[in-house]
Write a protein that holds these residues in place. Structure first.
Motif, short mmCIF file in Angstrom:
data_model
loop_
_atom_site.label_atom_id
_atom_site.label_comp_id
_atom_site.label_asym_id
_atom_site.label_seq_id
_atom_site.Cartn_x
_atom_site.Cartn_y
_atom_site.Cartn_z
N SER A 46 0.88 -1.02 -0.09
CA SER A 46 0.16 0.05 -0.04
C SER A 46 0.98 1.16 -0.07
O SER A 46 2.11 1.29 0.16
CB SER A 46 -0.73 -0.01 1.20
N GLY A 47 0.34 2.33 -0.12
CA GLY A 47 0.81 3.74 -0.25
C GLY A 47 0.70 4.31 1.43
O GLY A 47 0.64 3.59 2.42
N GLY A 48 0.47 5.62 1.27
CA GLY A 48 0.27 6.18 2.71
C GLY A 48 1.54 6.23 3.54
O GLY A 48 2.47 6.45 3.12
N SER A 49 1.36 6.05 4.97
CA SER A 49 2.33 5.92 5.87
C SER A 49 3.21 4.78 5.56
O SER A 49 4.10 4.38 6.51
CB SER A 49 1.71 6.08 7.18
N ASP A 74 -3.28 -0.71 -3.72
CA ASP A 74 -3.96 0.32 -4.62
C ASP A 74 -2.94 1.16 -5.15
O ASP A 74 -1.77 1.51 -4.75
CB ASP A 74 -5.01 0.95 -3.71
N ARG A 76 -3.10 5.24 -7.14
CA ARG A 76 -3.64 6.67 -7.40
C ARG A 76 -3.53 6.69 -9.08
O ARG A 76 -2.27 6.38 -9.52
CB ARG A 76 -3.13 7.83 -6.73
N ASN A 86 1.61 5.91 -5.44
CA ASN A 86 1.99 4.98 -4.48
C ASN A 86 3.07 4.32 -4.87
O ASN A 86 4.07 4.19 -4.34
CB ASN A 86 0.83 4.08 -4.18
N GLY A 148 -2.33 -0.48 5.00
CA GLY A 148 -2.74 0.78 5.94
C GLY A 148 -4.35 0.70 6.09
O GLY A 148 -5.16 0.35 5.64
N VAL A 149 -4.48 1.73 7.12
CA VAL A 149 -5.87 2.11 7.23
C VAL A 149 -5.89 3.69 7.56
O VAL A 149 -5.43 4.18 8.64
CB VAL A 149 -6.52 1.35 8.61
N GLY A 150 -6.77 4.31 6.70
CA GLY A 150 -7.16 5.72 6.84
C GLY A 150 -8.04 6.07 8.00
O GLY A 150 -8.42 5.28 8.66
N PRO A 151 -8.02 7.35 8.48
CA PRO A 151 -9.06 7.86 9.40
C PRO A 151 -10.36 7.30 9.37
O PRO A 151 -10.94 7.14 10.36
CB PRO A 151 -8.72 9.43 9.33
N HIS A 154 -10.67 3.27 5.84
CA HIS A 154 -10.78 2.84 4.55
C HIS A 154 -9.25 2.08 4.50
O HIS A 154 -8.40 2.41 5.25
CB HIS A 154 -10.65 3.92 3.47
N SER A 157 -7.81 1.03 -1.57
CA SER A 157 -8.88 2.25 -1.91
C SER A 157 -10.33 1.91 -2.01
O SER A 157 -11.09 2.02 -2.56
CB SER A 157 -8.70 2.89 -3.34
N LYS A 180 -11.07 10.70 -0.53
CA LYS A 180 -9.71 11.19 -0.34
C LYS A 180 -9.18 11.48 -1.74
O LYS A 180 -9.04 10.51 -2.45
CB LYS A 180 -8.81 10.02 0.54
N ARG A 185 -8.69 6.31 -8.65
CA ARG A 185 -7.82 5.08 -8.22
C ARG A 185 -8.26 3.87 -8.76
O ARG A 185 -9.45 3.59 -9.08
CB ARG A 185 -7.86 5.14 -6.57
N LYS A 208 -4.33 7.50 15.04
CA LYS A 208 -5.04 6.14 14.38
C LYS A 208 -5.71 5.53 15.52
O LYS A 208 -6.54 4.53 15.20
CB LYS A 208 -4.04 5.22 14.01
O1 LIG Z 1 -5.04 6.61 0.10
C1 LIG Z 1 -4.57 5.87 0.83
O2 LIG Z 1 -4.50 5.70 2.10
C2 LIG Z 1 -4.53 4.55 2.82
C3 LIG Z 1 -3.87 4.98 4.33
O3 LIG Z 1 -3.02 5.96 4.39
P1 LIG Z 1 -2.22 6.17 5.59
O4 LIG Z 1 -1.33 7.29 5.07
O5 LIG Z 1 -3.42 6.67 6.54
O6 LIG Z 1 -1.56 5.25 5.98
C4 LIG Z 1 -3.10 3.70 2.21
O7 LIG Z 1 -3.17 2.55 2.80
C5 LIG Z 1 -3.37 3.71 0.75
O8 LIG Z 1 -2.56 2.77 0.14
C6 LIG Z 1 -3.46 5.14 -0.09
O9 LIG Z 1 -3.88 4.82 -1.20
#
Ligand SMILES: O=C1O[C@H](COP(=O)(O)O)[C@@H](O)[C@H](O)[C@H]1O
Length: 257
Positions: A46-49, A74, A76, A86, A148-151, A154, A157, A180, A185, A208
């Motif tokens: 995944s991307g993000g953090s 996922d 973008r 990503n 990962g898990v977003g706030p 999610h 994507s 987001k 995506r 988180k």
């Molecule tokens: O948009 C996305 O967000 C998720 C969660 O990102 P995070 O920065 O809160 O860890 C990420 O897992 C996903 O790959 C990404 O496209």
């Protein structure tokens, strides 16, 4: 009757650095077992953090980069060198620092950005090429998927309330209305995610805490991350630091490989 999904295993670490070290050991073990069995290691990232938290792999002597086949959980739909990509993030944080052959990293084709159906079909074909001749299963069986898990709960994507949450056939699907940014995506679908041999969510930081409480303690709410329930014998792990689970009651398991 099919066996029910096993209970997730939650590993919590005092610091983000300890989390990253343990995660690297876990990934290397998954890699070793996959190579012993079939000579290659299929992983979706995944991307993000997340990519930053794979930094302990960079100097890990056990990683056989030439055996990795990397896909994105996922992506973008932007050029591959765009700051929102990503792939760019993973390249900057990890792949540019290790000897992984470029051909082993499977990216989307951004030249198809005007037709997301075609773009996601093309990415699905990449997966079919990697998995179809080797596995007779209806869905690919990744050795490992890192999420990962977003706030908003999610993952990949797959966003709360979105129609993609009920996709049952496609391996790769697209969205044009991501809440987001950026809006366009592609994502692996639940049937693919839930057929992986191993899955690991990675989350750190107090930001988180509320999300992880909802996802882990209130799965009946059906947030996208709670819907990750691997098909037996797949196993879901959580790698988190203590601030991230400061509001979570779900039982921790002492870390052991
Ligand atoms: O948009 C996305 O967000 C998720 C969660 O990102 P995070 O920065 O809160 O860890 C990420 O897992 C996903 O790959 C990404 O496209």
């Amino acid at each position: 009757m099919p066996a029910p999904p096993s209970t997730p295993i939650l590993f919590s670490f005092p610091s983000s650095a300890e989390l990253c070290d343990a995660l690297a050991e876990f990934v290397v073990k998954a890699q070793r077992e996959a190579i012993e069995k079939k000579g290659r290691f299929s992983v979706a990232i995944s991307g993000g953090s997340l990519p930053k938290q794979l930094n302990a792999l960079i100097s890990h002597p056990g990683v056989k980069w030439d055996k990795w086949q990397v896909f994105y959980a996922d992506e973008r739909v932007v050029p591959l060198d765009h700051p929102d990509s990503n792939h760019k993030l993973c390249t900057d944080e990890l792949f540019s620092k290790v000897p992984i052959p470029k051909k082993n990293i499977h990216t989307i084709d951004p030249t198809l950005a005007d037709d997301l159906e075609e773009l996601s079909d093309a990415y699905e074909k990449e997966l079919i090429h990697e998995f179809a001749q080797k596995d007779s299963a209806r869905f690919p069986i990744f050795d490992l998927i890192l999420l990962g898990v977003g706030p908003d709960g999610h993952t990949a994507s797959l966003f709360p309330g979105h129609s993609l949450l009920t996709e049952e056939d496609r391996w790769v699907a697209y969205i044009e209305d991501s809440p987001k940014p950026p809006p366009k995506r592609v994502t692996l679908t639940y049937p693919v995610i839930n057929h992986a041999a191993r899955l690991a969510f990675v989350a750190s930081g107090v930001g988180k805490a509320d999300t992880l409480h909802s996802v882990l303690d209130e799965p009946e709410r059906g947030l996208p991350a709670s819907r990750v329930r691997p098909v037996y014998p797949g196993q879901l792990y959580w790698f988190v630091d203590e601030p991230a689970v400061s509001k979570v009651e779900f039982p921790r398991t002492p870390f052991k490989l």
